[in-house]
Design a protein around this motif. Structure first.
Motif, PDB file in Angstrom:
ATOM      1  N   ARG A   1      -0.457  15.945  -4.380  1.00 42.61           N
ATOM      2  CA  ARG A   1      -1.688  15.165  -4.482  1.00 42.61           C
ATOM      3  C   ARG A   1      -2.883  16.067  -4.758  1.00 42.61           C
ATOM      4  NH1 ARG A   1      -2.123  10.166  -3.746  1.00 42.61           N
ATOM      5  NH2 ARG A   1      -0.469   8.905  -2.854  1.00 42.61           N
ATOM      6  N   ARG A   2      -2.836  17.209  -4.176  1.00 39.07           N
ATOM      7  CA  ARG A   2      -3.978  18.109  -4.329  1.00 39.07           C
ATOM      8  C   ARG A   2      -4.023  18.740  -5.722  1.00 39.07           C
ATOM      9  NH1 ARG A   2      -2.952  21.687   0.844  1.00 39.07           N
ATOM     10  NH2 ARG A   2      -3.626  20.293   2.483  1.00 39.07           N
TER      11      ARG A   2
ATOM     12  N   ASP B   1      -0.850  12.642   9.735  1.00 37.34           N
ATOM     13  CA  ASP B   1       0.451  12.155   9.285  1.00 37.34           C
ATOM     14  C   ASP B   1       0.825  12.721   7.918  1.00 37.34           C
ATOM     15  OD1 ASP B   1      -1.536  10.830   8.053  1.00 37.34           O
ATOM     16  OD2 ASP B   1      -0.382   8.990   7.772  1.00 37.34           O
ATOM     17  N   LEU B   2      -0.179  13.236   7.190  1.00 31.83           N
ATOM     18  CA  LEU B   2       0.142  13.810   5.883  1.00 31.83           C
ATOM     19  C   LEU B   2       0.901  15.119   6.028  1.00 31.83           C
ATOM     20  CD1 LEU B   2      -3.107  13.170   3.884  1.00 31.83           C
ATOM     21  CD2 LEU B   2      -0.970  11.919   3.817  1.00 31.83           C
TER      22      LEU B   2
ATOM     23  N   LYS C   1       0.829  -1.207   0.000  1.00 34.78           N
ATOM     24  CA  LYS C   1       0.000   0.000   0.000  1.00 34.78           C
ATOM     25  C   LYS C   1       0.860   1.253   0.000  1.00 34.78           C
ATOM     26  CE  LYS C   1      -4.410   0.587   2.244  1.00 34.78           C
ATOM     27  NZ  LYS C   1      -5.064   0.224   3.490  1.00 34.78           N
TER      28      LYS C   1
ATOM     29  N   LEU D   1     -12.279  14.223  13.344  1.00 33.82           N
ATOM     30  CA  LEU D   1     -11.797  13.033  12.636  1.00 33.82           C
ATOM     31  C   LEU D   1     -10.967  13.398  11.412  1.00 33.82           C
ATOM     32  CD1 LEU D   1     -15.001  10.847  12.903  1.00 33.82           C
ATOM     33  CD2 LEU D   1     -12.896  10.631  14.214  1.00 33.82           C
ATOM     34  N   TRP D   2     -11.329  14.495  10.723  1.00 35.79           N
ATOM     35  CA  TRP D   2     -10.555  14.922   9.557  1.00 35.79           C
ATOM     36  C   TRP D   2      -9.141  15.318   9.970  1.00 35.79           C
ATOM     37  CZ3 TRP D   2     -12.269  13.536   5.104  1.00 35.79           C
ATOM     38  CH2 TRP D   2     -13.645  13.409   4.870  1.00 35.79           C
ATOM     39  N   ARG D   3      -9.064  15.994  11.108  1.00 38.60           N
ATOM     40  CA  ARG D   3      -7.737  16.380  11.614  1.00 38.60           C
ATOM     41  C   ARG D   3      -6.888  15.139  11.859  1.00 38.60           C
ATOM     42  NH1 ARG D   3      -5.711  20.959  10.603  1.00 38.60           N
ATOM     43  NH2 ARG D   3      -7.192  22.670  10.805  1.00 38.60           N
ATOM     44  N   LYS D   4      -7.533  14.161  12.535  1.00 40.57           N
ATOM     45  CA  LYS D   4      -6.797  12.925  12.823  1.00 40.57           C
ATOM     46  C   LYS D   4      -6.363  12.252  11.520  1.00 40.57           C
ATOM     47  CE  LYS D   4      -9.093  11.666  17.182  1.00 40.57           C
ATOM     48  NZ  LYS D   4      -7.963  11.406  18.068  1.00 40.57           N
ATOM     49  N   SER D   5      -7.249  12.311  10.472  1.00 37.08           N
ATOM     50  CA  SER D   5      -6.947  11.616   9.219  1.00 37.08           C
ATOM     51  C   SER D   5      -5.768  12.241   8.490  1.00 37.08           C
ATOM     52  CB  SER D   5      -8.162  11.657   8.288  1.00 37.08           C
ATOM     53  OG  SER D   5      -9.268  11.091   8.922  1.00 37.08           O
ATOM     54  N   THR D   6      -5.647  13.542   8.599  1.00 38.21           N
ATOM     55  CA  THR D   6      -4.599  14.204   7.832  1.00 38.21           C
ATOM     56  C   THR D   6      -3.365  14.506   8.671  1.00 38.21           C
ATOM     57  OG1 THR D   6      -5.656  16.304   8.335  1.00 38.21           O
ATOM     58  CG2 THR D   6      -6.229  15.296   6.234  1.00 38.21           C
TER      59      THR D   6
ATOM     60  N   ARG E   1     -15.750  16.720 -11.421  1.00 37.62           N
ATOM     61  CA  ARG E   1     -15.855  15.629 -10.451  1.00 37.62           C
ATOM     62  C   ARG E   1     -15.427  16.091  -9.068  1.00 37.62           C
ATOM     63  NH1 ARG E   1     -12.934  10.503 -11.567  1.00 37.62           N
ATOM     64  NH2 ARG E   1     -13.898  10.036  -9.590  1.00 37.62           N
ATOM     65  N   ARG E   2     -14.387  16.938  -9.049  1.00 36.18           N
ATOM     66  CA  ARG E   2     -13.877  17.347  -7.748  1.00 36.18           C
ATOM     67  C   ARG E   2     -14.689  18.490  -7.173  1.00 36.18           C
ATOM     68  NH1 ARG E   2      -7.472  17.066  -7.889  1.00 36.18           N
ATOM     69  NH2 ARG E   2      -7.891  17.111  -5.688  1.00 36.18           N
TER      70      ARG E   2
ATOM     71  N   ARG F   1       1.536   4.079  -2.881  1.00 37.53           N
ATOM     72  CA  ARG F   1       1.291   5.476  -2.563  1.00 37.53           C
ATOM     73  C   ARG F   1       2.491   6.326  -2.962  1.00 37.53           C
ATOM     74  NH1 ARG F   1       0.743   7.093   3.375  1.00 37.53           N
ATOM     75  NH2 ARG F   1       1.519   9.180   3.040  1.00 37.53           N
TER      76      ARG F   1
END
Lengths: 771, 288
Positions: free
Chosen positions: A116-117, A105-106, A13, A98-103, A767-768, A17
């Motif tokens: 990526r953006r 490590d990014l 994975k 939750l979004w904060r937690k998700s990002t 789409r975005r 990435r």
């Protein structure tokens, strides 16, 4: 407890990435690199020189320098917009926990996150790059610019052969379209289609759509092939004969007046012939500045398939009245095989005799064919000349003969059959597998004889009448111009031939509407007449035109003498006069044109006061009846059978009486709408465009329609083995070893790429942008 | 739309709270407690003392042992049910809104309590409440309170629970209905309730949009509670990552609850309340 740091490549994975990220990075760098390279190309002379030297690539952009400076701002502006993040939409959520937690490590690698953006940024940079390169107009230069191409497209009958699918003509068109598309924008092209004739379908243009549309317009014909007209047109374009003063130069020679010298300026044109090579050589052709090249269409024989294209064709068929049994016709048919191998038990010949509306007779004969007399191999086809490939073999029976009863009117259909199945024979060329012949009543010549008694002539006319060749009307010489029959003949074409024996009309207005044969007389001319001319004595024939149709079959006139004759003055032969028989002093047989009629003038009488004026009836023996028969056949339009014509050959129609309307319809095979012709009084009725083979019926008010057939009957056209080289002038023209190389302009592709990228960008944006 | 439908009410009447412990009540009720009282459930014997009601003398024992013993029975008392509803702004999100779901659930649970003469208290975390209502006659009051519940900004789960505990509530069942998306954490709040020896049930409500967000493109997320901004590019990868984070969050909450003997139930606001009551809570022992 903090989570352990992510090590790249620890699992699949993560690896994918990182791979994706690396691709994004490379794409961005590539896009920026392309823009930098474009800037270098446009600004640095050395870079352009290097690209031209090593890649043959130039950038003849039509845009000026300031435009490029403005365009250079575009990527900078684009980058600025992205850094300002103008496109991020606010969206209220219940909690960003939750979004904060998700990002979390990014944020460790913000560059990756940024890449990526910004896929859209990369795509937009690529769009800018593609547009920039397209505007720079990159072009490769293998050869010079602004060339002129003359495309000669063969659309004769042999191009309908299906050895190349769907047909040779379609294949030729496909290749021609490729050539046209590959032409540079500055190149010009013109298109000539040729068969038995040639026509300019599109004159010189640089607009490819016009040329492509012209290619689409070229139809398949069933005509034979001749290339001389097409080459003449092409050669005329390359080597113009200028008559204008434009382009002239003044030449000053001391002591002389200045004079203008014309400097003809031709085109360095290249004529590309798209053909199967089945046209006659033209050794007398002079190409001048025209370069010739043959693009061969068709399947050449190979060791694996020595035959090449397969074809068996009917190359001749004729009807003639049986000499012995007058109620029968003899039909001669020649069928030729163009195959390299022997062909037995495969083909049969079917003859069907139709009396409308029913079938009166059917005869079938089996055919066997020996191999083609000469089989070209790929090695020797290079040097083979036209005709060297012997059209075909029909041994052991060169001509098949059938005996048919005389049905009066009708037609004969001759078909090649597959002997095994009984179905029509199928090969690569269908047009010669079936032919038609029309049977019409014998057309007797309508002759009006006016004049003094003449044993020789009258004996001939009686014999010919007995043989059903003539229908003779006789008028006495005295005051014949007042006779109603003659008066009518001056107004309408009631006779085919009027014979004036030692008499003539008094004025040109009283000439009949028919061909005329003057014996010992001549048509009147202004200011004179035959009677006023002096007699010349003791003449002997010195020479005659044996090639003229009226003297056909006459081999010699040696020893022929004339006691008294007259010489036709200049005033009497103003138009289309040709001397057919000449003596030591004056010509004694003239053919004079009169509108669409011919006046044949024999300037001496055959009989003078009961004795022969010439020894022609005796010496050389038989030539006088032959001559008179030619006169009756040609000028009297005697016709025993209706000869078939060829596709594209104008068909003269002789109704024999004034008709108001003429309708022509193809009855076998049924095709197309009927054609209406409007006959003009006083003009010969000719249908110019019988394009297809088949049987045609002409309605002009008779109870039974007049029929005629159109057949290919061309062994050279039926022989469809392609000829890879042809002698045109002194040059052996063949297919070049290498395909044509054209300068290519890439900008349309770049514009397309830009459009595709823009479309991709738009799709991504939509789409975005949607939530 | 009414909070409770008549059909659902009919089914709720057959359900009652099932306390895992015998908790002491305050008034006579329908639930056995550790106290000795007057139910028909025999508990023990004790020596007769003067003044005891002669009706409870065990005459059989007297005949055998010739001594007087009094029969003791377990007392039936009421049960305290505390319904804590998270009424923060974050609960007002989702389709259907989480707060609506919480209202429905509180109404159903309150109705069950009131139907069985339990003392029911309903509290909006950080806001007001209804204290110790009892009997079916109070159902309209309960529903009226819940319907008037409005989201409150700036609340904290920890502070709200602390305020609730400070009111010295009777020991009993506490049902905490929340999304637990509190940046201050949920741990201390739950610890306080456990420390008060409450029988705690945590109902974790999330909206479908929070469970499986359908975002795309570059988005600036604004927190409805505190206005905090998070800029994201909603790629499939990030959405996958969000779902993983959510699973981790729920797992941690469940683990926390299990360790402290708290009944944990996760539910989407799109799920009917009936399903939660009749299946999940009933099956796990809060209701029977």
């Amino acid at each position: 407890m903090p989570s352990p740091p992510v090590v790249p490549g620890t699992n699949l994975k993560e690896r994918s990435r990182w791979l994706g990220t690396a691709t994004f990075g490379l794409a961005l760098l590539g896009a920026l690199g392309l823009l930098v390279l474009l800037a270098l190309i446009l600004q640095v002379e050395d870079v352009r020189g290097w690209l031209e030297t090593w890649g043959g690539l130039t950038f003849p952009s039509p845009l000026a320098g300031p435009f490029w400076n403005w365009l250079a701002l575009a990527p900078i502006l684009l980058l600025l917009l992205y850094f300002l993040k103008l496109r991020r939409r606010p969206l209220e959520v219940s909690s960003t926990l939750l979004w904060r937690k998700s990002t979390e490590d990014l944020h460790v690698n913000s560059l990756i996150q940024w890449l990526r953006r910004n896929l859209l940024l990369i795509v937009q940079l690529l769009v800018l790059g593609a547009v920039g390169y397209a505007l720079a107009a990159p072009t490769t230069h293998q050869e010079e610019q602004g060339r002129h191409f003359i495309f000669l497209l063969d659309n004769s009958a042999s191009m309908a052969a299906t050895d190349v699918k769907p047909s040779r003509l379609e294949e030729a068109k496909r290749r021609l379209r490729e050539h046209i598309r590959a032409m540079a924008e500055s190149d010009h092209g013109m298109l000539i289609a040729f068969n038995s004739e040639a026509a300019t379908v599109q004159s010189f243009t640089h607009r490819k759509p016009d040329l492509l549309a012209a290619v689409d317009r070229v139809p398949q014909t069933q005509r034979p092939t001749r290339i001389d007209q097409a080459l003449a047109i092409a050669e005329g374009q390359a080597n113009p004969r200028r008559s204008a003063i434009e382009g002239s130069v003044e030449e000053v020679v001391p002591g002389q007046a200045p004079r203008s010298l014309l400097m003809p300026e031709g085109l360095n044109a290249e004529a590309i012939i798209f053909s199967d090579g089945r046209f006659p050589d033209l050794p007398q052709f002079s190409a001048g500045r025209l370069r010739l090249r043959l693009e061969l269409v068709g399947t050449l024989p190979t060791p694996a398939q020595p035959s090449g294209p397969r074809n068996i064709g009917i190359t001749m068929a004729s009807l003639r009245r049986d000499e012995v049994r007058l109620d029968r016709y003899t039909l001669d048919v020649r069928v030729q095989s163009f195959l390299a191998e022997r062909l037995a038990n495969s083909v049969s010949l079917q003859v069907e005799l139709f009396t409308p509306p029913s079938l009166a007779d059917r005869q079938i004969k089996p055919l066997d064919f020996a191999p083609r007399s000469q089989t070209p191999t790929p090695q020797d086809t290079e040097t083979i000349k036209y005709g060297a490939i012997v059209p075909g073999s029909n041994l052991p029976n060169p001509i098949e003969t059938f005996s048919l009863i005389d049905v009066g009117t009708g037609w004969v259909r001759i078909t090649l059959l597959n002997r095994q199945t009984g179905q029509p024979w199928e090969d690569d060329l269908a047009v010669d597998n079936q032919v038609w012949l029309a049977i019409a009543p014998v057309r007797r010549a309508r002759v009006l004889r006016i004049g003094l008694p003449n044993d020789i002539l009258d004996a001939f006319l009686r014999a010919s009448t007995a043989r059903q060749r003539l229908a003779v009307s006789v008028l006495p010489p005295a005051n014949f111009e007042a006779h109603p029959t003659y008066v009518e003949a001056t107004k309408a074409e009631t006779f085919d031939l009027v014979i004036f024996d030692r008499v003539q009309p008094q004025s040109p207005e009283m000439m009949p509407e028919a061909n005329a044969f003057f014996i010992g007389s001549a048509p009147p001319w202004p200011g004179g007449g035959f009677d006023d001319l002096p007699w010349l004595s003791n003449l002997f024939v010195k020479e005659f035109r044996s090639a003229h149709p009226l003297l056909r079959g006459i081999e010699t006139l040696q020893g022929m003498t004339i006691q008294r004759a007259k010489g036709l003055p200049e005033a009497a032969r103003q138009r289309r006069a040709s001397a057919l028989i000449e003596t030591q002093s004056v010509p004694v047989l003239w053919a004079l044109g009169r509108g669409r009629y011919t006046d044949l003038v024999l300037t001496f009488p055959l009989i003078v006061e009961g004795t022969w004026n010439t020894n022609w009836p005796k010496q050389p023996a038989g030539t006088l009846p032959l001559f008179l028969d030619n006169v009756v056949t040609q000028l009297g339009r005697f016709q025993e059978v209706e000869e078939s014509s060829r596709p594209g050959q104008p068909k003269p129609l002789a109704p024999g009486r004034p008709v108001a309307a003429v309708r022509i319809e193809q009855v076998e095979p049924r095709s197309g709408p009927a054609v209406d012709l409007q006959p003009a009084p006083g003009r010969e009725l000719v249908w110019n465009s019988p394009e297809n083979v088949g049987l045609f019926a002409v309605e002009w008010g008779e109870s039974e329609p007049f029929r005629f057939a159109v057949n290919l009957f061309d062994a050279d056209e039926s022989c469809i083995v392609p000829r890879p080289a042809a002698l045109l002038g002194e040059e052996q023209v063949g297919a070049a070893a290498e395909p044509l190389r054209f300068p290519r302009e890439f900008w349309p592709w770049l514009v397309l790429a830009a459009l595709a990228l823009a479309l991709l960008e738009w799709t991504l944006y939509l789409r975005r942008g949607a939530v | 739309m009414p909070l409770l439908s008549p059909e659902f009410i009919a089914r709720l009447e057959q359900i009652e709270y099932s306390s895992r412990r015998l908790l002491a009540g305050r008034f006579k009720g329908e639930r056995l407690t550790k106290r000795k009282g007057t139910s028909i459930e025999f508990a023990d014997h004790r020596h007769y003392v003067v003044g005891d009601d002669l009706r409870f003398l065990d005459w059989n024992l007297y005949a055998r042992l010739d001594r007087l013993f009094i029969k003791l029975y377990l007392e039936e008392e009421d049960l305290s049910v505390h319904l804590l509803v998270d009424g923060s702004v974050s609960m007002n999100f989702g389709t259907p809104a989480k707060l609506h779901f919480a209202r429905q659930l509180a109404a159903a649970l309150g109705f069950i309590g009131l139907s069985h003469f339990d003392r029911v208290s309903v509290w909006q975390i950080g806001g007001t409440g209804l204290n110790r209502i009892r009997g079916r006659s109070q159902v309209p009051r309960l529903l009226d309170f819940l319907e008037r519940l409005t989201p409150l900004a700036g609340t904290s789960l920890r502070q709200g629970v602390r305020d609730f505990v400070a009111r010295q509530p009777q020991r009993g069942i506490v049902v905490l209905i929340s999304d637990f998306l509190d940046k201050g954490g949920y741990e201390e709040a739950l610890r306080l309730l456990v420390a008060k020896r409450m029988e705690v049930t945590a109902v974790h409500v999330l909206a479908p949009d929070e469970i499986d967000p359908q975002l795309s493109g570059d988005v600036k997320l604004v927190d409805a509670e505190d206005g905090e901004v998070a800029e994201i590019t909603a790629t499939p990868w990030l959405l996958r990552r969000y779902r993983q984070t959510l699973e981790g969050f729920c797992a941690a909450l469940r683990q926390f609850c299990v360790r402290r003997n708290i009944l944990y139930s996760f539910i989407s606001s799109a799920t009917p309340v009936e399903s939660l009551i009749l299946n999940q809570l009933r099956g796990r022992g809060l209701l029977r």
